[in-house]
Scaffold this motif. Structure first.
Motif, PDB file in Angstrom:
ATOM      1  N   UNK A   1       1.560   6.578  -4.915  1.00 22.41           N
ATOM      2  CA  UNK A   1       0.749   7.723  -4.481  1.00 22.41           C
ATOM      3  C   UNK A   1       0.326   7.564  -3.024  1.00 22.41           C
ATOM      4  N   UNK A   2       0.028   6.335  -2.623  1.00 23.75           N
ATOM      5  CA  UNK A   2      -0.369   6.072  -1.243  1.00 23.75           C
ATOM      6  C   UNK A   2       0.754   6.417  -0.269  1.00 23.75           C
ATOM      7  N   UNK A   3       1.944   5.954  -0.556  1.00 25.14           N
ATOM      8  CA  UNK A   3       3.080   6.228   0.325  1.00 25.14           C
ATOM      9  C   UNK A   3       3.418   7.720   0.337  1.00 25.14           C
ATOM     10  N   UNK A   4       3.253   8.365  -0.813  1.00 23.90           N
ATOM     11  CA  UNK A   4       3.478   9.815  -0.877  1.00 23.90           C
ATOM     12  C   UNK A   4       2.539  10.537   0.072  1.00 23.90           C
ATOM     13  N   UNK A   5       1.265  10.162   0.073  1.00 26.41           N
ATOM     14  CA  UNK A   5       0.297  10.809   0.948  1.00 26.41           C
ATOM     15  C   UNK A   5       0.528  10.473   2.420  1.00 26.41           C
ATOM     16  N   UNK A   6       0.931   9.257   2.694  1.00 30.92           N
ATOM     17  CA  UNK A   6       1.156   8.864   4.085  1.00 30.92           C
ATOM     18  C   UNK A   6       2.328   9.610   4.720  1.00 30.92           C
ATOM     19  N   UNK A   7       3.252  10.083   3.898  1.00 30.08           N
ATOM     20  CA  UNK A   7       4.434  10.776   4.434  1.00 30.08           C
ATOM     21  C   UNK A   7       4.362  12.288   4.227  1.00 30.08           C
ATOM     22  N   UNK A   8       3.170  12.808   3.918  1.00 28.36           N
ATOM     23  CA  UNK A   8       3.050  14.213   3.537  1.00 28.36           C
ATOM     24  C   UNK A   8       3.477  15.162   4.661  1.00 28.36           C
ATOM     25  N   UNK A   9       3.328  14.757   5.921  1.00 34.13           N
ATOM     26  CA  UNK A   9       3.661  15.657   7.035  1.00 34.13           C
ATOM     27  C   UNK A   9       5.163  15.756   7.300  1.00 34.13           C
ATOM     28  N   UNK A  10       5.933  14.848   6.732  1.00 34.43           N
ATOM     29  CA  UNK A  10       7.377  14.855   6.995  1.00 34.43           C
ATOM     30  C   UNK A  10       8.216  14.940   5.722  1.00 34.43           C
ATOM     31  N   UNK A  11       7.573  15.054   4.582  1.00 33.33           N
ATOM     32  CA  UNK A  11       8.292  15.066   3.306  1.00 33.33           C
ATOM     33  C   UNK A  11       8.972  16.408   3.054  1.00 33.33           C
ATOM     34  N   UNK A  12      10.040  16.415   2.285  1.00 32.07           N
ATOM     35  CA  UNK A  12      10.670  17.680   1.879  1.00 32.07           C
ATOM     36  C   UNK A  12       9.684  18.535   1.086  1.00 32.07           C
ATOM     37  N   UNK A  13       9.837  19.823   1.188  1.00 33.71           N
ATOM     38  CA  UNK A  13       8.949  20.736   0.476  1.00 33.71           C
ATOM     39  C   UNK A  13       9.704  21.477  -0.617  1.00 33.71           C
ATOM     40  N   UNK A  14       8.929  22.068  -1.516  1.00 27.66           N
ATOM     41  CA  UNK A  14       9.489  22.943  -2.537  1.00 27.66           C
ATOM     42  C   UNK A  14       8.393  23.933  -2.940  1.00 27.66           C
TER      43      UNK A  14
END
Length: 214
Positions: A22-35
């Motif tokens: 969950x931590x890594x998911x939040x840290x990459x939220x600005x560059x992660x793929x969207x849906x």
């Protein structure tokens, strides 16, 4: 996300094993793929809504009628493209305080304007209700209680079935295209039915019950 694992686990509401993910998911939220949000969110409510099987007209209604409350984004439409993240509306973030309270001032004007002149079905969990004080909304508001008759206890609020029933009801409303109180006449699911006589209308603030009798 720079806090200790114990603090992050408490903040995010996940167990120790899931905290690092969950931590890594939040840290990459600005560059992660969207849906689309309706595909991003999961759980019992979304499974029973089963948006992927709606016909085109119902899907359009879903995307234009429904708002999903979010700890990170405030409120999103089902079609809004969002990345993966982990943050509950009930979380408290330092100087921001509890997110549901922090979002209140930001959501009041835009959601109030969207609701003006409409019938609003308030199916939010208690945790999300502080984010938008719907009592201030210039609209007719319908709140549904899901109740079950228990021997020796009378009618009690449904717990296990609550999210599932909200998903089924949302599906019914967007499928029928008739978001009025009378549309509940056709609601039937696993013994749950609308009881019109339970309806209380106080100046456009409507409370009504869907009940399963023993």
């Amino acid at each position: 996300m720079r806090e200790s694992a114990a603090k992050r686990s408490k903040l995010l509401g996940v167990g120790e094993a899931a905290t690092s993910v969950a931590t890594e998911t939040n840290r990459s939220v600005e560059v992660s793929p969207t849906r689309p949000a309706i595909e991003r969110y999961t759980g019992v409510l979304y499974e029973s809504l089963n948006a992927s099987t709606l016909n085109a007209a119902a899907r359009r209604r879903l995307e234009s009628w429904v708002m999903i409350f979010s700890g990170l984004w405030g409120a999103v439409s089902p079609a809004d493209q969002i990345p993966d993240y982990k943050l509950k509306m009930g979380a408290s973030l330092g100087r921001l305080g509890k997110l549901s309270t922090w979002w209140r001032n930001h959501l009041a004007a835009p959601l109030g304007e969207m609701a003006r002149g409409r019938v609003v079905w308030d199916l939010r969990p208690n945790e999300h209700r502080s984010a938008w004080l719907i009592g201030d909304t210039p609209a007719r508001v319908i709140t549904v209680n899901f109740l079950e008759e228990r021997p020796g206890r009378g009618l009690v609020t449904v717990s296990h079935w609550n999210k599932l029933l909200k998903g089924v009801l949302t599906r019914d409303l967007v499928s029928s295209g008739n978001p009025t109180l009378d549309s509940l006449t056709d609601f039937h699911f696993e013994g749950f039915e609308w009881e019109p006589d339970s309806t209380v209308d106080r100046d456009g603030r409507v409370q009504t019950d869907i009940v399963r009798r023993s």
